[in-house]
Design an enzyme around this catalytic site. Structure first.
Site, PDB file in Angstrom:
ATOM      1  CB  THR A  18      -0.917   0.024   1.247  1.00 22.98           C
ATOM      2  OG1 THR A  18      -1.550  -1.247   1.377  1.00 22.98           O
ATOM      3  CG2 THR A  18      -1.969   1.098   1.144  1.00 22.98           C
ATOM      4  NE  ARG A  22       5.170   1.015   5.357  1.00 24.99           N
ATOM      5  CZ  ARG A  22       4.117   1.707   5.725  1.00 24.99           C
ATOM      6  NH1 ARG A  22       3.261   1.186   6.571  1.00 24.99           N
ATOM      7  NH2 ARG A  22       3.916   2.911   5.266  1.00 24.99           N
ATOM      8  CB  SER A 118       4.051   4.413   8.344  1.00 21.32           C
ATOM      9  OG  SER A 118       2.998   5.251   8.665  1.00 21.32           O
ATOM     10  CG  HIS A 119       1.242   2.862  11.515  1.00 19.73           C
ATOM     11  ND1 HIS A 119       1.271   3.056  10.157  1.00 19.73           N
ATOM     12  CD2 HIS A 119       0.651   1.681  11.720  1.00 19.73           C
ATOM     13  CE1 HIS A 119       0.703   2.026   9.568  1.00 19.73           C
ATOM     14  NE2 HIS A 119       0.311   1.164  10.484  1.00 19.73           N
ATOM     15  CG  ASP A 282       2.336   8.228  11.203  1.00 16.92           C
ATOM     16  OD1 ASP A 282       2.639   9.405  10.928  1.00 16.92           O
ATOM     17  OD2 ASP A 282       2.277   7.332  10.341  1.00 16.92           O
ATOM     18  CG  ASP A 284       5.465   8.245   7.931  1.00 18.70           C
ATOM     19  OD1 ASP A 284       4.586   7.999   8.783  1.00 18.70           O
ATOM     20  OD2 ASP A 284       5.258   8.107   6.705  1.00 18.70           O
ATOM     21  CG  ASP A 286       2.106   9.484   6.738  1.00 19.25           C
ATOM     22  OD1 ASP A 286       2.116   9.001   7.902  1.00 19.25           O
ATOM     23  OD2 ASP A 286       2.231   8.777   5.715  1.00 19.25           O
ATOM     24  NE  ARG A 287      -1.147   5.611   9.330  1.00 19.61           N
ATOM     25  CZ  ARG A 287      -1.732   4.424   9.384  1.00 19.61           C
ATOM     26  NH1 ARG A 287      -2.432   4.075  10.461  1.00 19.61           N
ATOM     27  NH2 ARG A 287      -1.626   3.575   8.399  1.00 19.61           N
ATOM     28  CB  THR A 349      -6.870   1.261   1.009  1.00 19.84           C
ATOM     29  OG1 THR A 349      -8.200   1.090   1.472  1.00 19.84           O
ATOM     30  CG2 THR A 349      -5.946   1.483   2.181  1.00 19.84           C
ATOM     31  CD  GLU A 369      -9.494   3.067   7.727  1.00 15.40           C
ATOM     32  OE1 GLU A 369      -9.488   2.956   8.963  1.00 15.40           O
ATOM     33  OE2 GLU A 369      -8.609   2.595   6.988  1.00 15.40           O
ATOM     34  CE  LYS A 381      -1.164   8.224   5.941  1.00 16.29           C
ATOM     35  NZ  LYS A 381      -0.997   7.118   4.992  1.00 16.29           N
ATOM     36  NE  ARG A 501      -5.566  -2.348   7.374  1.00 17.68           N
ATOM     37  CZ  ARG A 501      -4.698  -2.339   8.379  1.00 17.68           C
ATOM     38  NH1 ARG A 501      -5.102  -2.586   9.606  1.00 17.68           N
ATOM     39  NH2 ARG A 501      -3.420  -2.092   8.161  1.00 17.68           N
TER      40      ARG A 501
END
Ligand code: VG1
Ligand code: CO
Length: 548
Positions: A18, A22, A118-119, A282, A284, A286-287, A349, A369, A381, A501
């Protein structure tokens, strides 16, 4: 400077997900693994974007997680050997994802490489990631990531040079062969962009009036940005930004701004004399998570509220051309778009799907979301931007966030919403569940599951309205007669097994019911979700591992 060609055997698992590639740090540290992927990016560019990176400017930086420093030096040597002309890199190798996007655009760079998972947790046992962004500052679209993947399958060697580590701790320009390495302040350009977007005078007045904010940087990359912008330029009290020093292991925590991992923040805001507003971002940057007193604002509601209040922000004073959300994101923003008479797009997504709509000027605000929101100011983001957006609204409206949200629901109705994650499911089981449900989709309409009867069910395929590209299989949607909806999809960012999910959404027009607890409001739908997909039989789970 002599260019070395180092033979390498292809790694079969280098398909970007996505948001980039990673993997566990241990996987990235295997000999040749990172070089093979980075070389594949350079090999793919001529075919994927029509030009090679030779002689061009690229942006480079990461979220500072464990292995960032080592990876940067490896990448700099590969860039030199591939003839890149100039690299713009954040001091100490740090750039938040939104800042990297802003800098690619500002310097008119050919593209950039962002190092982040990321997170996901960091540290030697944590995760690492590499993502390529294109000239618009956004994540490479699928035709580019697929070209990179094809090259990873047939790579035979990578190019590098022998060189001492390049110092990145000072603002300076160093040369490595013909490559100019420009170390820049990672915060400055981004902070200036924020000043152009928001009403800093009004926000300064808000803080002067005694308004108190707590911003939790979660020991991740946003700390220095938050200190400079919130405390430095906007006059928030010193100490407003907490956990503001980026650490390679994020202080041993999970830099994911949600009510579970940022529970401290929610508790701090709930204290009798707690701050008026809380926010977090988060790994990086972006959240975002935003928390008012007595209210955690869900990302889907936040997107809708930002859309409804956009004209309070100078950047959007002429209104929005359109908005977009990822398919599983709640349809709260659709109602705002309908009321404003603007278009609302539904994309798969992942941020890469918003790029063409933003470039074409069809939308100026979009979100997911999963705590991502942003606009046409960059092509990623943007966590801190979302927080500043809320501060700008609060500064103009001078009402508590909870009151703004309650008024929003009264006007538009409330979308109860939750995501249930089933983590570390054996991949084969997860694939089988999706396959089986996909086969059964045509049979579902008019069947009743618990309290809900299916109206329609499909496998979401997206046709990009700008470039016509088609992306199939982006999640299974089951919509019920009462307007409730369940979406099933597999995560594309995990590094262990599969994550299923399940997204639940139910609309409630009646203001008398808006204050119901989210869990209770969604309980019957959650029960139906388990029956529709036969969760217990298919994956042996009686409940989710995480509720977001
Ligand atoms: C998740 C989220 C998605 C987000 C992606 C990257 O992807 O669901 O909305 O764009 O992470 O976010 P997935 O495939 O695991 O559901 V970030 O902050 O990791 O760059
Ligand atoms: Co992120």
């Amino acid at each position: 400077m002599t260019i070395k060609t180092v033979p390498v055997t292809p790694f079969p698992d280098q398909r970007p997900g996505t948001s980039g590639l990673r993997k566990k740090v241990s996987v990235f540290r295997a000999p040749g693994y990172l070089p093979a992927f980075v070389q594949s990016i350079f090999d793919a560019l001529p075919e994927a974007v029509g030009e090679s990176a030779a002689g061009k400017t690229l942006v480079l930086g990461g979220d500072g997680r464990f292995f960032n420093d080592e990876a940067l030096q490896i990448i700099l040597r590969i860039m030199t050997a591939n003839g890149v002309g100039r690299i713009v890199v954040g001091r100490d190798g740090l750039l938040s994802t939104p800042a990297a996007s802003a800098i690619i655009r500002k310097y008119r760079a050919f593209g950039g490489i962002i190092l982040s998972a990321s997170h996901n947790p960091g540290g030697p046992d944590g995760d690492f990631g590499v993502k390529y962004n294109i000239a618009n500052g956004g994540p490479a679209p699928e035709r580019v990531t697929e070209a990179i993947f094809r090259h990873t399958r047939r790579i035979a060697a990578y190019r590098t040079v022998e060189a001492a580590p390049v110092p990145l701790d000072r603002i300076s320009t160093t040369r490595l062969g013909s490559l100019a390495i420009e170390v820049i302040d990672p915060v400055c350009d981004y902070a200036e962009l924020m000043e152009r977007i928001f009403d800093f005078d009004r926000i300064r007045d808000l803080f002067r009036s005694g308004f108190r904010l707590r911003f939790d940087a979660m020991h991740a990359v946003t700390g220095p940005y938050a200190v400079e912008i919130l405390e430095g330029r906007l006059g928030a009290a010193p100490g407003t930004a907490v956990n503001a020093e980026p650490k390679p292991d994020f202080g041993g925590q999970h830099p994911d701004p949600n009510p579970t991992h940022a529970a401290d923040l929610i508790d701090a805001i709930a204290e009798p004399n707690g701050p008026d507003f809380g926010a977090a971002s988060d790994g990086d940057g972006d959240r975002n998570m935003v928390v008012g007193r007595d209210c955690v604002i869900s990302p889907s509601d936040s997107l809708a509220a930002l859309a409804a209040n956009a004209q309070l922000v100078p950047w959007f004073k002429d209104g929005l051309p359109g908005v977009a959300r990822s398919m599983p994101t709640s349809r709260a923003v659709d109602r705002v778009a309908a009321a404003l008479g603007i278009d609302c797009y539904e994309t798969p997504t992942g941020w890469k799907y918003f790029g063409s709509l933003l470039d074409a000027g069809r939308i100026a605000l979009c979100g997911e979301e999963s705590a991502g929101t942003s606009s046409n100011h960059i092509r990623e983001k943007d966590g801190l931007w979302a927080v500043l957006f809320w501060l700008n609204i609060l500064a103009v409206r001078r009402e508590p966030a909870a009151a703004i949200l309650a008024a929003h629901w009264r006007r538009f109705g409330r979308h109860f919403y939750a995501r249930h994650d089933y983590e570390a499911v054996p991949t084969q089981q997860a694939d089988r569940l999706i396959e089986r449900l996909r086969e059964r989709l045509p049979l579902l309409p008019s069947q009743r599951f618990g309290a809900h009867t299916v109206r329609e069910a499909d496998d979401f395929a997206y046709t990009d309205p700008v470039d016509g590209s088609i992306t199939p299989h982006q999640g299974l949607r089951v919509e019920f007669e009462d307007g409730a909806r369940i979406v099933y999809r597999l995560s594309g960012t995990g590094t262990e097994g599969a994550t299923l999910r399940v997204y639940l959404e139910r609309f409630e027009p009646d203001p008398a019911r808006h204050q119901f607890a989210n869990d209770a409001a969604l309980a019957s739908l959650a029960a139906s979700a388990a029956i529709v997909a036969d969760l217990e039989t298919m994956i042996g789970r009686s409940g989710p591992s995480v509720v977001a």
